[in-house]
Design a protein around this motif. Sequence first.
Motif, PDB file in Angstrom:
ATOM      1  N   LEU A   1       7.209  10.714   9.132  1.00 18.27           N
ATOM      2  CA  LEU A   1       8.547  10.186   9.384  1.00 18.27           C
ATOM      3  C   LEU A   1       9.018   9.323   8.216  1.00 18.27           C
ATOM      4  CD1 LEU A   1      10.919   9.836  11.328  1.00 18.27           C
ATOM      5  CD2 LEU A   1       9.681   7.929  12.366  1.00 18.27           C
ATOM      6  N   GLN A   2       8.123   8.527   7.642  1.00 18.09           N
ATOM      7  CA  GLN A   2       8.502   7.711   6.483  1.00 18.09           C
ATOM      8  C   GLN A   2       8.926   8.581   5.302  1.00 18.09           C
ATOM      9  OE1 GLN A   2       4.663   5.453   6.656  1.00 18.09           O
ATOM     10  NE2 GLN A   2       5.962   3.732   6.053  1.00 18.09           N
ATOM     11  N   ALA A   3       8.147   9.595   4.997  1.00 17.26           N
ATOM     12  CA  ALA A   3       8.462  10.452   3.856  1.00 17.26           C
ATOM     13  C   ALA A   3       9.762  11.214   4.084  1.00 17.26           C
ATOM     14  CB  ALA A   3       7.317  11.430   3.597  1.00 17.26           C
ATOM     15  N   GLY A   4       9.987  11.712   5.300  1.00 17.00           N
ATOM     16  CA  GLY A   4      11.223  12.423   5.585  1.00 17.00           C
ATOM     17  C   GLY A   4      12.441  11.526   5.482  1.00 17.00           C
TER      18      GLY A   4
ATOM     19  N   GLY B   1       0.817  -1.212   0.000  1.00 14.15           N
ATOM     20  CA  GLY B   1       0.000   0.000   0.000  1.00 14.15           C
ATOM     21  C   GLY B   1       0.848   1.258   0.000  1.00 14.15           C
ATOM     22  N   TRP B   2       1.943   1.239   0.758  1.00 15.19           N
ATOM     23  CA  TRP B   2       2.824   2.417   0.804  1.00 15.19           C
ATOM     24  C   TRP B   2       3.532   2.613  -0.534  1.00 15.19           C
ATOM     25  CZ3 TRP B   2       8.411   2.960   1.473  1.00 15.19           C
ATOM     26  CH2 TRP B   2       8.792   4.264   1.787  1.00 15.19           C
ATOM     27  N   PHE B   3       4.058   1.523  -1.107  1.00 19.90           N
ATOM     28  CA  PHE B   3       4.727   1.609  -2.405  1.00 19.90           C
ATOM     29  C   PHE B   3       3.756   2.072  -3.487  1.00 19.90           C
ATOM     30  CE2 PHE B   3       8.326  -1.217  -1.031  1.00 19.90           C
ATOM     31  CZ  PHE B   3       9.328  -0.332  -1.388  1.00 19.90           C
ATOM     32  N   GLY B   4       2.533   1.534  -3.471  1.00 24.01           N
ATOM     33  CA  GLY B   4       1.559   1.946  -4.470  1.00 24.01           C
ATOM     34  C   GLY B   4       1.235   3.421  -4.382  1.00 24.01           C
ATOM     35  N   GLY B   5       1.165   3.955  -3.169  1.00 21.15           N
ATOM     36  CA  GLY B   5       0.943   5.386  -3.013  1.00 21.15           C
ATOM     37  C   GLY B   5       2.100   6.209  -3.539  1.00 21.15           C
TER      38      GLY B   5
ATOM     39  N   LEU C   1       3.110  14.727   1.503  1.00 23.89           N
ATOM     40  CA  LEU C   1       4.151  15.080   0.552  1.00 23.89           C
ATOM     41  C   LEU C   1       4.408  16.582   0.444  1.00 23.89           C
ATOM     42  CD1 LEU C   1       6.135  13.685  -1.291  1.00 23.89           C
ATOM     43  CD2 LEU C   1       4.479  13.863  -3.149  1.00 23.89           C
ATOM     44  N   PRO C   2       3.400  17.452   0.334  1.00 29.19           N
ATOM     45  CA  PRO C   2       3.696  18.889   0.214  1.00 29.19           C
ATOM     46  C   PRO C   2       4.486  19.441   1.397  1.00 29.19           C
ATOM     47  CG  PRO C   2       1.424  18.447  -0.415  1.00 29.19           C
ATOM     48  CD  PRO C   2       1.949  17.196   0.190  1.00 29.19           C
ATOM     49  N   GLY C   3       4.117  19.035   2.605  1.00 33.02           N
ATOM     50  CA  GLY C   3       4.832  19.531   3.775  1.00 33.02           C
ATOM     51  C   GLY C   3       6.272  19.041   3.832  1.00 33.02           C
ATOM     52  N   VAL C   4       6.505  17.773   3.470  1.00 31.49           N
ATOM     53  CA  VAL C   4       7.858  17.225   3.494  1.00 31.49           C
ATOM     54  C   VAL C   4       8.725  17.884   2.425  1.00 31.49           C
ATOM     55  CG1 VAL C   4       9.211  15.142   3.088  1.00 31.49           C
ATOM     56  CG2 VAL C   4       7.175  15.041   4.534  1.00 31.49           C
ATOM     57  N   LEU C   5       8.168  18.115   1.231  1.00 28.03           N
ATOM     58  CA  LEU C   5       8.940  18.780   0.180  1.00 28.03           C
ATOM     59  C   LEU C   5       9.299  20.214   0.574  1.00 28.03           C
ATOM     60  CD1 LEU C   5       7.147  17.541  -3.068  1.00 28.03           C
ATOM     61  CD2 LEU C   5       9.336  16.785  -2.116  1.00 28.03           C
ATOM     62  N   GLN C   6       8.383  20.904   1.223  1.00 31.74           N
ATOM     63  CA  GLN C   6       8.684  22.259   1.679  1.00 31.74           C
ATOM     64  C   GLN C   6       9.779  22.234   2.740  1.00 31.74           C
ATOM     65  OE1 GLN C   6       5.273  24.319   3.171  1.00 31.74           O
ATOM     66  NE2 GLN C   6       6.346  26.269   3.437  1.00 31.74           N
ATOM     67  N   ALA C   7       9.711  21.275   3.667  1.00 27.12           N
ATOM     68  CA  ALA C   7      10.759  21.155   4.689  1.00 27.12           C
ATOM     69  C   ALA C   7      12.096  20.788   4.062  1.00 27.12           C
ATOM     70  CB  ALA C   7      10.346  20.106   5.722  1.00 27.12           C
ATOM     71  N   LEU C   8      12.077  19.910   3.036  1.00 22.31           N
ATOM     72  CA  LEU C   8      13.308  19.530   2.356  1.00 22.31           C
ATOM     73  C   LEU C   8      13.929  20.733   1.661  1.00 22.31           C
ATOM     74  CD1 LEU C   8      15.305  17.371   1.376  1.00 22.31           C
ATOM     75  CD2 LEU C   8      13.755  16.918  -0.540  1.00 22.31           C
ATOM     76  N   GLY C   9      13.108  21.587   1.037  1.00 19.28           N
ATOM     77  CA  GLY C   9      13.643  22.786   0.391  1.00 19.28           C
ATOM     78  C   GLY C   9      14.344  23.697   1.375  1.00 19.28           C
TER      79      GLY C   9
ATOM     80  N   VAL D   1       4.144   5.432  -5.955  1.00 20.46           N
ATOM     81  CA  VAL D   1       4.106   5.399  -7.416  1.00 20.46           C
ATOM     82  C   VAL D   1       3.117   6.432  -7.948  1.00 20.46           C
ATOM     83  CG1 VAL D   1       3.507   3.978  -9.403  1.00 20.46           C
ATOM     84  CG2 VAL D   1       4.846   2.999  -7.539  1.00 20.46           C
ATOM     85  N   ARG D   2       2.015   6.645  -7.235  1.00 22.75           N
ATOM     86  CA  ARG D   2       1.022   7.639  -7.649  1.00 22.75           C
ATOM     87  C   ARG D   2       1.367   9.048  -7.172  1.00 22.75           C
ATOM     88  NH1 ARG D   2      -2.120   3.622  -5.285  1.00 22.75           N
ATOM     89  NH2 ARG D   2      -2.567   5.057  -3.546  1.00 22.75           N
ATOM     90  N   GLY D   3       2.526   9.226  -6.504  1.00 20.02           N
ATOM     91  CA  GLY D   3       2.892  10.532  -5.972  1.00 20.02           C
ATOM     92  C   GLY D   3       2.174  10.867  -4.685  1.00 20.02           C
ATOM     93  N   ASP D   4       1.753   9.851  -3.951  1.00 16.26           N
ATOM     94  CA  ASP D   4       1.016  10.047  -2.704  1.00 16.26           C
ATOM     95  C   ASP D   4       1.785   9.371  -1.578  1.00 16.26           C
ATOM     96  OD1 ASP D   4      -0.803  10.437  -0.699  1.00 16.26           O
ATOM     97  OD2 ASP D   4      -2.253   8.960  -1.431  1.00 16.26           O
ATOM     98  N   ALA D   5       2.305  10.166  -0.643  1.00 20.02           N
ATOM     99  CA  ALA D   5       3.046   9.623   0.504  1.00 20.02           C
ATOM    100  C   ALA D   5       2.143   9.370   1.697  1.00 20.02           C
ATOM    101  CB  ALA D   5       4.181  10.570   0.893  1.00 20.02           C
ATOM    102  N   GLY D   6       0.862   9.431   1.515  1.00 17.65           N
ATOM    103  CA  GLY D   6      -0.069   9.180   2.605  1.00 17.65           C
ATOM    104  C   GLY D   6      -0.559  10.452   3.259  1.00 17.65           C
TER     105      GLY D   6
END
Length: 599
Positions: free
Chosen positions: A280-283, A71-75, A92-100, A77-82
């Motif tokens: 935590l997984q996405a980060g 389920g996590w891998f499938g998300g 995903l949007p929050g993690v990408l902003q923190a990564l930037g 692939v669709r660009g969805d980190a949950g």
Amino acid sequence: MGQRVAGAGWRIVLAVGLVCGIGLLPWLTHTDPAYTVLKARSAEREPTPEVLAGIRRQLGTDGGPLHVLTGWFGGLVRGDAGKSWISGGDVLPGVLQALGASLLLMGVALVVAVVTAGLICLRTLRLGARRRLGGRRGGGNVSAVLASLPEFLVASVLATVVGVQWGWLPALGWYGPQWTVLPALTLGLPAGAVLGRLLDDLLPGAFGEPWALAAAARGLPGRTIARQALRRCVPALLPNLGLFVVGLTGGAVAVEQVFDIPGLGRTTLQAALAQDLPVLQAGTLALVLLAALAAGTTRVAARLLTGPALRDGALSSLHRPAPPAGGLLPLLYGGVLLAVIGCGLARDPLALDTGERLRAPSLGHPLGTDALGRDLLARVGHGALDTLLLAAAISTAALLVGVLLGLLPRVSAPLVDTVNAVPPVLVALLVTAVAGSGAATPALAVGAVAWAPLAAHTSSLLRQERATLHITAGKALGAGPVHLLRRELLPAVVPPVLRHALLRLPGVALALASLGFLGLGAQPPSPEWGLLLAENQPYAERAPWSVLAPAAVLALLGALAVSAAGALRRPSRKGLPRTGDRVPRPSVPATEREPAGAR
């Protein structure tokens, strides 16, 4: 070709294993994800079995580990980190902003680190360019202090003094380029000090190589020789530079906390403490990808800088015998450190005296007292048993593991790249998310990654040493692999890696202290050094001695490590040229001299 395919396969297996471990975090955690979500979103609802089962079905954690992982891998692939378990919003949007934000901070901090390393090596470069390089190195005491200062303490001082009291630069928030200066200085100065010491350790060998001696005899400018010597040494440091990239991104948790920066480290810390595992997984996955990119970039850069010399066996060794430096300083620093610890052990670290709160240093309390009236000398001394001895044990184990794995680069290189993706703070967060916080968490977290820089350094030096002329000649004369390893490779590789391990010893102690500062390790009333700094930080302006005492001991440990590393050098053997020998310039007939413009 077959070895390269095997190495690539081993790298893929490790990467897949790490990513699968990240994906299985909701299944591995010691707490029920459904209870965490219910508590965060609707604290007044009763956690009945039916309610918890419905939340598990909604989260997709009720179907076993394979169902959770797919389920996590499938998300992904669709660009969805949950969705966040706490807020319910997309991760995903929050993690990408923190990564930037973290990448911007990392870039500026790397600039500071490179400039700092250059300043530390400046004296060695000048002396080497003038052919007067002896046993002394430049910037030893300065680099020791810089490398030993706790980042969270430097952040607090800069934010309070420079940002608030003087008002020169903004201290809190993340709104533009000006807000990056103070946190970049906090991160870049210690990293630059370590890089500078490692580079300063290699430069004398480069200035003693035949090409440098011939260039000096020919009359080439000293700046040209120094520039080429710098280029000659940089490839051996690039693997460690890749480690710094990840450390400055995911390991900057304390600095992001102090300066209120919405970076990736702070985001993952908050997610781990709140059991918000999708964040935590996405980060963690973002750090894994960053580490893979950094490792690949540094590997390509090292090959480009070295050129075909690695393939042709045309290098000379950078680690030749050299005169030892600072023989008495380690004894002096070690004696002072042992005296402080010994005097502290004779006192009670838990004795309370509320009438002596935040007292300045005196005969009765040589280092002053803390906010509860406890003697700081006693707490520093007893804290050494928790911090210093543990750091020494972790460093020794890391040295052994690093050297052994570094001698097997095809096995260790993919493993180093994988471990490189997880700085100690993130390991502690993952351990906390799975098993909870405890006194063993800092040791497990730091020990799990402390060997990686030493293994990377060992394999990098070994790769260059195997391409040297004397190894090529030894093979041609029939020397076997065991003989070359025992008589040539190990004597050249082990001493610089041992000095590197000594330089890393204060960093290990600082990593343990940082985890204690963040509340991921020992708990009060333990006198662990990180806790001492965390407990006394609010009183730094009113009672500066309360934070200066443990910081001074850490700086003393750094000075001891640097001076001991300088003393661990094989003395020059009689009849061999030393890097400090002045090279006479041969007389060239006037008819054979080149015109000035031809140089």
